[in-house]
Design a protein around this motif. Sequence first.
Motif: not given
Length: 550
Positions: A57-62, A69-73, A95-96
């Motif tokens: 589930a967390s893989d899917a959400l990430a 457009g969510f990015a590292a940081g 994870k993202a």
Amino acid sequence: MSAKPWLAHYGEGRPAELTPDHETMLDLFNASVARAPSTEVIRYFDGVLTLAELDRASDALASALLDRGFAAGDRIALYLQNNPAFVIGLVAAWKAGGIAVAINPMNKHRELTYLLADSGASALLCLDDLYADVGRAVVASGGTDVRIVITASALDRQHRIDPRLFAHVTKPVIEDASDLETLIEQYDGRTPPPVAPSPDDVAILTYTSGTTGVPKGALNTHRNLAFNAQTYRDWMALTPDDRILGVAPLFHITGLVGHVGVALLLPAPLILAHRFHPGVVLDAIREHRPTFTVAAITVFISLADQPDATADDFASLTIAYSGGAPIAPAVRNRIAAATGLNIHNIYGLTETNSPSHGVPYGASAPVDPTSGALSIGVPVFNTDVRVLGEDGEEVPVGEVGEFAIRGPQVVPGYWNKPDATAESIPGGELRTGDVGFMDSDGWFYLVDRKKDMINAAGYKVWPREVEDVLYTHPAVREAAVVGVPDEYRGETVKAFVSLRPGSSATPEELVEYCRANMAAYKYPRTVELVDDLPKTTTGKILRRELRSSR
């Protein structure tokens, strides 16, 4: 002054230092998934989530976040109750490559706007009713950077709906936000590109008002969180056979580390019940038979006061700790008599990622013979604590001063607030604002917050001491003491008291009881009886609200 004499109390052969197995929360989580994927990690009423299912589930959400457009940081705000969505969102943030921002679900428009703007959150994961009531208007106002909104329902991941919490809850269709469960279904099987956060990268921002009242985002790093999750495990001798009762709010540092962090580390089931309702939580205890919890003392008081509660209900809870507020010895004894629970003290702050001190599991906290205070324990692994006077120098053993803490659980600072960091954490040592002392055997005692001290005609009165005396009265359920203006003494003592069900006492009787049990300058000149005392969502009594009503 050394804090090392406590070693004699911890038990022969137990380590003075903790060598962590994991230095980041993501490594900790991945190791548990690889080791025990079928372990139940969340129990939410009659719903169950295994580690493998949480991983998927967390893989899917990430993946969904990255596609938007969510990015590292980047930061994702979690505006939720104690629901599975909180844990899914937290792991997905890591994870993202991002940072989670924990937000109190009681916050309203002004508070939410400030926290989203201050953190610079670009994504918001919140309960659908919170979005409808508060979040939508905040996002629409344009005062934040939020561009991704995902909603979850309190009904998600359960089937047997408890009418005490969910009688009027429905799952609406929200047109201007994505639904969490729908996203998980759409992205099921997708995995985000692998990330490897540094131990010193920020894992989550937790906001604390501190002594100034200005919200500050504590930089809780992966190292901070992972270290203290392992501190809980080793200090309290927890194993994968344990079951964790998640009654502390997950947005609070106790819930984050003492519930979520421990469950992901062991791994072991975390029992969630949306929000604290004593009857609902008591039923969850009966159904799931938890073995460990850490909660504010007011939680234990509420559970013990349930009219149908018996000692048998609590028999499985063999490891019970309380933090967030001092415990009066009389309260500990009363809870033990009603429930059979042996409540151990624990002490920490947002800036120490929960524990910096604790009573070793199985030990009995001593009571200071002079003040009557119950010890908060001894410094946990790898932690040094000094007691400082007004001049910033260490005071002798037994003298009262401010706790200053250094260790791997202390945050490196506050989000975008270098001046506050320099003031509160000079050289990496946290100045807590809490005052207390260490005895000759290394046990620490919390006296009070520096700002709560009452100056009555030049005499120092610590509210905690007066409250402890009030708690020894058989009719007193909860007590809080504040200073109030006095023409003659400048300031004097006032107590607010709620009584135990079925008990009675007059204000005059309680004043006389205190007068007979403490020095003349300390006892409360007035007592006001109230039905309930105001509290934070973590169960801590709000003295500041009582001062404003005085």
